[in-house]
Design a protein around this motif. Structure first.
Motif, mmCIF file in Angstrom:
data_model
loop_
_atom_site.group_PDB
_atom_site.id
_atom_site.type_symbol
_atom_site.label_atom_id
_atom_site.label_comp_id
_atom_site.label_asym_id
_atom_site.label_seq_id
_atom_site.Cartn_x
_atom_site.Cartn_y
_atom_site.Cartn_z
ATOM 1 N N LEU A 1 -5.945 3.124 12.696
ATOM 2 C CA LEU A 1 -5.660 2.350 11.493
ATOM 3 C C LEU A 1 -4.418 2.930 10.819
ATOM 4 N N GLU A 2 -3.579 2.044 10.304
ATOM 5 C CA GLU A 2 -2.343 2.464 9.659
ATOM 6 C C GLU A 2 -2.289 1.890 8.246
ATOM 7 N N PRO A 3 -2.206 2.739 7.242
ATOM 8 C CA PRO A 3 -2.097 4.205 7.303
ATOM 9 C C PRO A 3 -3.442 4.855 7.609
ATOM 10 N N ALA A 4 -3.395 6.002 8.281
ATOM 11 C CA ALA A 4 -4.623 6.704 8.677
ATOM 12 C C ALA A 4 -5.222 7.441 7.489
ATOM 13 N N GLU A 5 -6.532 7.700 7.580
ATOM 14 C CA GLU A 5 -7.191 8.555 6.596
ATOM 15 C C GLU A 5 -8.359 9.268 7.274
ATOM 16 N N PRO A 6 -8.839 10.364 6.721
ATOM 17 C CA PRO A 6 -9.857 11.179 7.398
ATOM 18 C C PRO A 6 -11.146 10.437 7.740
ATOM 19 N N LEU A 7 -11.571 9.496 6.896
ATOM 20 C CA LEU A 7 -12.822 8.793 7.158
ATOM 21 C C LEU A 7 -12.758 7.905 8.398
ATOM 22 N N ASP A 8 -11.552 7.578 8.857
ATOM 23 C CA ASP A 8 -11.445 6.739 10.062
ATOM 24 C C ASP A 8 -12.206 7.371 11.221
ATOM 25 N N LEU A 61 -8.882 -11.762 11.316
ATOM 26 C CA LEU A 61 -9.534 -11.081 12.434
ATOM 27 C C LEU A 61 -9.729 -9.609 12.129
ATOM 28 N N THR A 62 -8.709 -8.970 11.564
ATOM 29 C CA THR A 62 -8.824 -7.549 11.241
ATOM 30 C C THR A 62 -9.953 -7.311 10.249
ATOM 31 N N ARG A 63 -10.032 -8.137 9.228
ATOM 32 C CA ARG A 63 -11.090 -7.964 8.227
ATOM 33 C C ARG A 63 -12.468 -8.183 8.826
ATOM 34 N N GLU A 64 -12.601 -9.194 9.663
ATOM 35 C CA GLU A 64 -13.911 -9.471 10.263
ATOM 36 C C GLU A 64 -14.302 -8.377 11.250
ATOM 37 N N TRP A 65 -13.325 -7.935 12.063
ATOM 38 C CA TRP A 65 -13.608 -6.832 12.982
ATOM 39 C C TRP A 65 -13.990 -5.582 12.203
ATOM 40 N N LEU A 66 -13.256 -5.272 11.154
ATOM 41 C CA LEU A 66 -13.517 -4.060 10.384
ATOM 42 C C LEU A 66 -14.900 -4.114 9.732
ATOM 43 N N LYS A 67 -15.283 -5.281 9.237
ATOM 44 C CA LYS A 67 -16.597 -5.426 8.622
ATOM 45 C C LYS A 67 -17.712 -5.148 9.641
ATOM 46 N N GLY A 68 -17.558 -5.672 10.853
ATOM 47 C CA GLY A 68 -18.556 -5.412 11.883
ATOM 48 C C GLY A 68 -18.552 -3.971 12.357
ATOM 49 N N LEU A 115 -14.097 -0.087 3.042
ATOM 50 C CA LEU A 115 -13.687 -1.433 3.459
ATOM 51 C C LEU A 115 -12.628 -1.991 2.518
ATOM 52 N N ARG A 116 -12.794 -1.761 1.230
ATOM 53 C CA ARG A 116 -11.797 -2.262 0.278
ATOM 54 C C ARG A 116 -10.431 -1.644 0.558
ATOM 55 N N ARG A 117 -10.405 -0.341 0.786
ATOM 56 C CA ARG A 117 -9.127 0.338 1.046
ATOM 57 C C ARG A 117 -8.511 -0.110 2.360
ATOM 58 N N ARG A 118 -9.332 -0.360 3.348
ATOM 59 C CA ARG A 118 -8.810 -0.642 4.690
ATOM 60 C C ARG A 118 -8.569 -2.123 4.945
ATOM 61 N N SER A 119 -8.909 -2.978 4.003
ATOM 62 C CA SER A 119 -8.857 -4.430 4.238
ATOM 63 C C SER A 119 -7.447 -4.928 4.542
ATOM 64 N N GLU A 120 -6.435 -4.206 4.119
ATOM 65 C CA GLU A 120 -5.053 -4.618 4.397
ATOM 66 C C GLU A 120 -4.375 -3.714 5.423
ATOM 67 N N ALA A 121 -5.149 -2.913 6.114
ATOM 68 C CA ALA A 121 -4.577 -2.032 7.135
ATOM 69 C C ALA A 121 -4.244 -2.809 8.399
ATOM 70 N N SER A 122 -3.311 -2.293 9.171
ATOM 71 C CA SER A 122 -3.120 -2.770 10.543
ATOM 72 C C SER A 122 -3.924 -1.869 11.472
ATOM 73 N N ALA A 123 -4.231 -2.380 12.653
ATOM 74 C CA ALA A 123 -5.126 -1.642 13.540
ATOM 75 C C ALA A 123 -4.719 -1.807 14.995
ATOM 76 N N VAL A 124 -4.929 -0.745 15.748
ATOM 77 C CA VAL A 124 -4.874 -0.808 17.208
ATOM 78 C C VAL A 124 -6.279 -0.468 17.696
ATOM 79 N N VAL A 125 -6.881 -1.410 18.412
ATOM 80 C CA VAL A 125 -8.235 -1.233 18.944
ATOM 81 C C VAL A 125 -8.102 -1.132 20.459
ATOM 82 N N HIS A 126 -8.394 0.030 20.986
ATOM 83 C CA HIS A 126 -8.101 0.278 22.398
ATOM 84 C C HIS A 126 -9.178 -0.293 23.324
#
Length: 259
Positions: free
Chosen positions: A149-156, A210-217, A237-248
């Motif tokens: 997740l960008e920007p990254a944070e420890p809870l990720d 898609l990012t928000r729905e994936w993140l919620k699940g 979830l509130r903080r990460r709702s506007e993050a970009s993501a790479v899901v490998h």
């Protein structure tokens, strides 16, 4: 386990962009003298794998769509029947006990985002079935257990570890492979007598539906596994709702050595 067609539709474009085109070229070369092609799609969902792959393979094709959800089978059959030079039939039922005889006559076995739902024994049996039937297998979008997740944070990392543990949970006495699926599939096919090639196939997601729905699940599964995370979940979830993501993910092509 079944999936809502709305979720499958939401993720279809990201799936299509992520899958490995290089492996499809190898499949085309392997099947170059086979026409028409018979393709068995395991866990077909709404048919997104077929819609993505049929045009890339070309020629006359007959798709046998397998799924345990009759509603998804109906949607897949309807959409794929509209494709040029493609005929379709459906098979409803469990996918975990397929034998070589069930795959007789197939030129290719495919699946997408399925292997994490199998056990080690089921994965081994599927590999043996494909190799004994002398049919190549193209298995795409197996989760690799890594997100960025960008920007990254420890809870990720905390939520990632809990989610991965959830994917490896025991369901009805079956321990699911979860993110161990790519390595387990490669090991199983090599042991059964196939040559194996893998390619990374990550989702690359900007902020959006898609990012928000994936993140919620993703967060929901992590909390189900580790209830102590519930207190962090809403704010995370509130903080990460506007993050970009790479899901490998990992795509795998296995070709029996006798093919």
């Amino acid at each position: 386990m079944t999936f809502a067609p709305e979720w499958l539709t939401l993720r279809e474009n990201a799936d299509a962009e992520a899958r490995s085109g290089e492996l499809v070229e190898v499949v085309r070369a392997t099947l170059v003298n086979r026409n028409p092609l018979t393709i068995r799609d395991l866990g077909c969902g709404t048919g997104s794998m077929g819609r993505w792959l049929a045009g890339r393979l070309g020629g006359v094709q007959h798709w046998v769509l397998h799924d345990r959800d009759p509603r998804l089978l109906g949607l897949a059959e309807a959409s794929m029947s509209e494709l040029k030079d493609v005929t379709v039939e459906t098979r409803e039922g469990d996918l975990t006990s397929l034998k070589a005889a069930d795959l007789a006559g197939a030129d290719l076995v495919t699946c997408s985002a399925l292997l994490d739902l199998l056990t080690t024994d089921e994965m081994n049996a599927l590999a043996v079935a494909c190799v004994e039937a002398h049919v190549p297998a193209l298995f795409t979008l197996s989760v690799a257990g890594r997100i960025e997740l960008e920007p990254a944070e420890p809870l990720d990392a905390v939520f990632q570890d809990a989610f991965n543990a959830h994917q490896r949970r025991v369901v009805d006495g079956r321990r699911l492979l979860g993110p161990d699926a790519p390595a387990a599939a490669e090991k199983a096919f090599v042991a059964a007598g196939a040559s194996v090639r893998t390619e990374s196939s990550p989702w690359r997601l900007d902020a959006g539906a898609l990012t928000r729905e994936w993140l919620k699940g993703w967060v929901g599964a992590a909390v189900e596994q580790e209830p102590a995370l519930a207190g962090e979940a809403s704010e995370y979830l509130r903080r990460r709702s506007e993050a970009s993501a790479v899901v490998h993910h990992v795509d795998l092509l296995a070709i029996p050595r006798a093919v």
